[in-house]
Design a protein around this motif. Structure first.
Motif, PDB file in Angstrom:
ATOM      1  N   ASP A 132       0.817  -1.366  -0.092  1.00 23.62           N
ATOM      2  CA  ASP A 132       0.074  -0.315  -0.162  1.00 23.62           C
ATOM      3  C   ASP A 132       0.710   1.220  -0.036  1.00 23.62           C
ATOM      4  OD1 ASP A 132      -2.180  -1.586  -0.053  1.00 23.62           O
ATOM      5  OD2 ASP A 132      -2.565  -1.315   2.063  1.00 23.62           O
ATOM      6  N   VAL A 133       2.093   1.329   0.674  1.00 21.81           N
ATOM      7  CA  VAL A 133       2.854   2.489   0.750  1.00 21.81           C
ATOM      8  C   VAL A 133       3.329   2.706  -0.618  1.00 21.81           C
ATOM      9  CG1 VAL A 133       4.951   3.375   1.833  1.00 21.81           C
ATOM     10  CG2 VAL A 133       3.529   2.168   3.501  1.00 21.81           C
ATOM     11  N   LEU A 134       3.957   1.752  -1.333  1.00 25.62           N
ATOM     12  CA  LEU A 134       4.361   2.018  -2.432  1.00 25.62           C
ATOM     13  C   LEU A 134       3.284   2.434  -3.664  1.00 25.62           C
ATOM     14  CD1 LEU A 134       7.575  -0.572  -2.723  1.00 25.62           C
ATOM     15  CD2 LEU A 134       7.540   1.925  -2.774  1.00 25.62           C
ATOM     16  N   CYS A 135       2.218   2.037  -3.519  1.00 27.23           N
ATOM     17  CA  CYS A 135       1.139   2.078  -4.306  1.00 27.23           C
ATOM     18  C   CYS A 135       0.771   3.679  -4.136  1.00 27.23           C
ATOM     19  CB  CYS A 135      -0.286   1.567  -3.642  1.00 27.23           C
ATOM     20  SG  CYS A 135      -1.705   1.777  -4.850  1.00 27.23           S
ATOM     21  N   ALA A 136       0.836   4.265  -2.875  1.00 21.79           N
ATOM     22  CA  ALA A 136       0.547   5.599  -2.485  1.00 21.79           C
ATOM     23  C   ALA A 136       1.753   6.539  -3.062  1.00 21.79           C
ATOM     24  CB  ALA A 136       0.460   6.034  -0.997  1.00 21.79           C
ATOM     25  N   VAL A 137       3.090   5.947  -3.034  1.00 23.90           N
ATOM     26  CA  VAL A 137       4.403   6.747  -3.265  1.00 23.90           C
ATOM     27  C   VAL A 137       4.261   7.075  -4.877  1.00 23.90           C
ATOM     28  CG1 VAL A 137       6.593   6.871  -3.622  1.00 23.90           C
ATOM     29  CG2 VAL A 137       5.599   5.992  -1.513  1.00 23.90           C
ATOM     30  N   SER A 138       3.535   5.776  -5.533  1.00 27.41           N
ATOM     31  CA  SER A 138       3.509   5.832  -7.115  1.00 27.41           C
ATOM     32  C   SER A 138       2.187   7.004  -7.495  1.00 27.41           C
ATOM     33  CB  SER A 138       3.131   4.500  -7.708  1.00 27.41           C
ATOM     34  OG  SER A 138       4.123   3.405  -7.345  1.00 27.41           O
ATOM     35  N   ILE A 139       1.354   6.814  -6.578  1.00 25.57           N
ATOM     36  CA  ILE A 139       0.289   7.855  -7.154  1.00 25.57           C
ATOM     37  C   ILE A 139       0.891   9.159  -6.791  1.00 25.57           C
ATOM     38  CG2 ILE A 139      -1.894   8.601  -6.406  1.00 25.57           C
ATOM     39  CD1 ILE A 139      -2.706   5.675  -5.620  1.00 25.57           C
ATOM     40  N   PHE A 140       1.573   9.488  -5.825  1.00 25.45           N
ATOM     41  CA  PHE A 140       2.156  10.636  -5.332  1.00 25.45           C
ATOM     42  C   PHE A 140       3.073  11.071  -6.645  1.00 25.45           C
ATOM     43  CE2 PHE A 140       5.188  13.585  -3.884  1.00 25.45           C
ATOM     44  CZ  PHE A 140       4.517  14.511  -3.254  1.00 25.45           C
ATOM     45  N   CYS A 141       3.695  10.194  -7.101  1.00 22.75           N
ATOM     46  CA  CYS A 141       4.838  10.729  -8.334  1.00 22.75           C
ATOM     47  C   CYS A 141       3.817  11.027  -9.515  1.00 22.75           C
ATOM     48  CB  CYS A 141       5.602   9.398  -8.652  1.00 22.75           C
ATOM     49  SG  CYS A 141       6.998   8.687  -7.518  1.00 22.75           S
ATOM     50  N   LEU A 142       2.829  10.275  -9.658  1.00 21.77           N
ATOM     51  CA  LEU A 142       1.892  10.847 -10.884  1.00 21.77           C
ATOM     52  C   LEU A 142       1.695  11.858 -10.672  1.00 21.77           C
ATOM     53  CD1 LEU A 142      -0.922   8.106 -12.127  1.00 21.77           C
ATOM     54  CD2 LEU A 142      -0.838  10.512 -12.462  1.00 21.77           C
ATOM     55  N   ALA A 143       0.806  12.369  -9.548  1.00 19.79           N
ATOM     56  CA  ALA A 143       0.018  13.679  -9.153  1.00 19.79           C
ATOM     57  C   ALA A 143       0.934  14.720  -9.250  1.00 19.79           C
ATOM     58  CB  ALA A 143      -0.652  13.616  -7.818  1.00 19.79           C
ATOM     59  N   SER A 144       2.074  14.611  -8.397  1.00 17.65           N
ATOM     60  CA  SER A 144       3.164  15.640  -8.360  1.00 17.65           C
ATOM     61  C   SER A 144       3.786  15.964  -9.743  1.00 17.65           C
ATOM     62  CB  SER A 144       4.093  15.471  -7.136  1.00 17.65           C
ATOM     63  OG  SER A 144       5.041  14.019  -7.544  1.00 17.65           O
ATOM     64  N   GLY A 145       4.028  14.928 -10.314  1.00 20.41           N
ATOM     65  CA  GLY A 145       4.434  15.183 -11.867  1.00 20.41           C
ATOM     66  C   GLY A 145       3.738  15.929 -12.563  1.00 20.41           C
ATOM     67  N   GLN A 146       2.395  15.638 -12.596  1.00 16.32           N
ATOM     68  CA  GLN A 146       1.291  16.411 -13.372  1.00 16.32           C
ATOM     69  C   GLN A 146       1.238  17.821 -12.891  1.00 16.32           C
ATOM     70  OE1 GLN A 146       0.070  14.893 -15.955  1.00 16.32           O
ATOM     71  NE2 GLN A 146      -0.291  12.867 -15.579  1.00 16.32           N
ATOM     72  N   VAL A 147       1.214  18.029 -11.588  1.00 17.73           N
ATOM     73  CA  VAL A 147       1.212  19.506 -10.981  1.00 17.73           C
ATOM     74  C   VAL A 147       2.372  20.255 -11.411  1.00 17.73           C
ATOM     75  CG1 VAL A 147       0.966  20.684  -8.806  1.00 17.73           C
ATOM     76  CG2 VAL A 147      -0.327  18.427  -9.355  1.00 17.73           C
ATOM     77  N   VAL A 148       3.687  19.556 -11.236  1.00 14.36           N
ATOM     78  CA  VAL A 148       4.893  20.411 -11.624  1.00 14.36           C
ATOM     79  C   VAL A 148       4.843  20.872 -12.905  1.00 14.36           C
ATOM     80  CG1 VAL A 148       7.078  19.569 -12.332  1.00 14.36           C
ATOM     81  CG2 VAL A 148       6.489  19.094  -9.997  1.00 14.36           C
ATOM     82  N   SER A 149       4.194  20.043 -13.927  1.00 12.12           N
ATOM     83  CA  SER A 149       4.019  20.577 -15.215  1.00 12.12           C
ATOM     84  C   SER A 149       3.215  21.518 -15.208  1.00 12.12           C
ATOM     85  CB  SER A 149       3.704  19.374 -15.984  1.00 12.12           C
ATOM     86  OG  SER A 149       4.700  18.595 -15.997  1.00 12.12           O
ATOM     87  N   TYR A 150       2.154  21.541 -14.712  1.00 12.12           N
ATOM     88  CA  TYR A 150       0.966  22.342 -14.694  1.00 12.12           C
ATOM     89  C   TYR A 150       1.534  23.752 -14.196  1.00 12.12           C
ATOM     90  CZ  TYR A 150      -3.384  24.793 -13.726  1.00 12.12           C
ATOM     91  OH  TYR A 150      -4.449  25.875 -13.684  1.00 12.12           O
ATOM     92  N   THR A 151       2.096  23.602 -13.147  1.00 14.33           N
ATOM     93  CA  THR A 151       2.778  25.129 -12.571  1.00 14.33           C
ATOM     94  C   THR A 151       3.215  25.819 -13.889  1.00 14.33           C
ATOM     95  OG1 THR A 151       4.858  24.008 -12.064  1.00 14.33           O
ATOM     96  CG2 THR A 151       3.211  24.378 -10.352  1.00 14.33           C
ATOM     97  N   LYS A 152       4.260  25.442 -14.596  1.00 17.75           N
ATOM     98  CA  LYS A 152       5.006  26.052 -15.654  1.00 17.75           C
ATOM     99  C   LYS A 152       4.010  26.355 -16.703  1.00 17.75           C
ATOM    100  CE  LYS A 152       9.441  25.968 -17.788  1.00 17.75           C
ATOM    101  NZ  LYS A 152      10.241  26.536 -16.929  1.00 17.75           N
TER     102      LYS A 152
END
Ligand SMILES: CCCCCCCC/C=C\CCCCCCCC(=O)OC[C@H](COP(=O)(O)O[C@@H]1[C@H](O)[C@H](OP(=O)(O)O)[C@@H](O)[C@H](O)[C@H]1O)OC(=O)CCCCCCC/C=C\CCCCCCCC
Ligand SMILES: Nc1ccn([C@@H]2O[C@H](COP(=O)(O)O)[C@@H](O)[C@H]2O)c(=O)n1
Ligand SMILES: [Mg+2]
Ligand SMILES: [Mg+2]
Length: 239
Positions: A132-152
């Motif tokens: 479950d923890v690595l599932c959550a970390v993967s989802i965090f990578c997915l979401a944070s990557g999208q938000v990083v791109s969105y900021t720019k």
């Protein structure tokens, strides 16, 4: 094509602010991939076709293989297609046909490809990977990557230069994750201990994306305050 930096997504950031891979590896891969891009052009293939097929290949590789824990073959398939992201722009530039539409299509489909890659990891850990923890970390990578791109994208859309790329751009996110997944996949061929590379990479990408997000938000806040101050000064001088 001479379009504004805010539209192309490039040119707004000074070279000194570029992340390592974009600064050094892009030049190398441009040299290597230019003959292949020229070959595709001669065969009548369009940059948009390369963008679409490349994304489809990455999505298929990620969603067919990763949820089953087949990290080696998934990474091989993704690697075969992911370089299309450098070939499409190269073709457009050789043709003198870089367009706003092409920039939009390229960036939008990058988000789809990234979603499939980190979604594929999340599906594995939610299923047979049973973590479950690595599932959550993967989802965090997915979401944070999208938000990083969105900021720019959003910063540039409101007229700010967003003159920072930050610690971990898309190229870094992909290289760290894919190299680790490819090697971790060798575990199924009997290489011991190597499966830990993927969890380590996911934690690194998650932490790096968070730092990058903060760097970009701080930059947009500063640039926005500077732009408002300059606008106030201009309107004061006009009165
Ligand atoms: C024994 C195990 C074997 C395993 C099998 C093979 C493993 C191979 C592993 C990995 C290969 C990974 C390659 C990844 C290549 C990524 C290429 C790529 O897509 O680069 C795109 C990137 C960005 O392009 P844009 O500027 O057009 O994109 C913009 C940008 O992404 C913005 O980013 P953000 O804001 O999100 O940070 C977006 O906002 C914007 O929308 C978007 O348009 O291009 C570059 O940055 C150029 C540099 C490319 C560098 C590629 C380096 C590849 C390095 C090593 C690969 C070889 C590894 C070999 C491992 C060997 C294992 C045996
Ligand atoms: N179908 C496409 C894809 C890209 N472009 C142009 O290339 C730029 C991206 O370059 P990359 O080397 O990162 O692929 C993009 O901003 C567009 O200007 C295009 O025109 N059509
Ligand atoms: Mg591209
Ligand atoms: Mg791209």
């Amino acid at each position: 094509m001479g379009q504004p930096a805010a539209i192309t997504g490039r040119g707004a950031t000074p070279t000194v602010g570029k992340a390592m891979l974009n600064k050094y590896a892009r030049a190398f891969f441009t040299r290597v991939l230019t003959p292949f891009a020229a070959f595709l052009i001669r065969r009548g293939v369009s940059p948009d076709t390369v963008t679409l097929i490349g994304t489809a290949g990455v999505v298929a590789g990620a969603l067919v293989f990763y949820p089953r824990g087949e990290f080696f073959w998934g990474t091989v398939v993704i690697t075969l297609f992911v370089f299309s992201d450098l070939v499409d722009g190269n073709m457009a530039r050789q043709l003198g046909r870089s367009s706003r539409w092409g920039a939009f299509l390229d960036s939008t489909l990058d988000r789809v490809a990234d979603g499939a890659i980190f979604g594929g990891f999340a599906l594995w850990y939610a299923g047979h990977g049973n973590n479950d923890v690595l599932c959550a970390v993967s989802i965090f990578c997915l979401a944070s990557g999208q938000v990083v791109s969105y900021t720019k994208a959003r910063g540039e859309s409101i007229g700010l230069p967003v003159a920072v790329n930050g610690l971990v751009e898309r190229a870094e996110r992909l290289v760290i994750s894919l190299v680790a997944a490819g090697f971790a996949g060798l575990h199924t061929f009997g290489v011991p201990g190597i499966q830990w590379l993927l969890p380590i990479a996911l934690w690194v990408v998650a932490a790096g994306s968070l730092v990058t997000l903060v760097q970009r938000v701080v930059t947009v806040r500063r640039e926005s305050a500077e732009a408002e101050a300059a606008a106030r000064q201009d309107s004061g001088a006009a009165q």
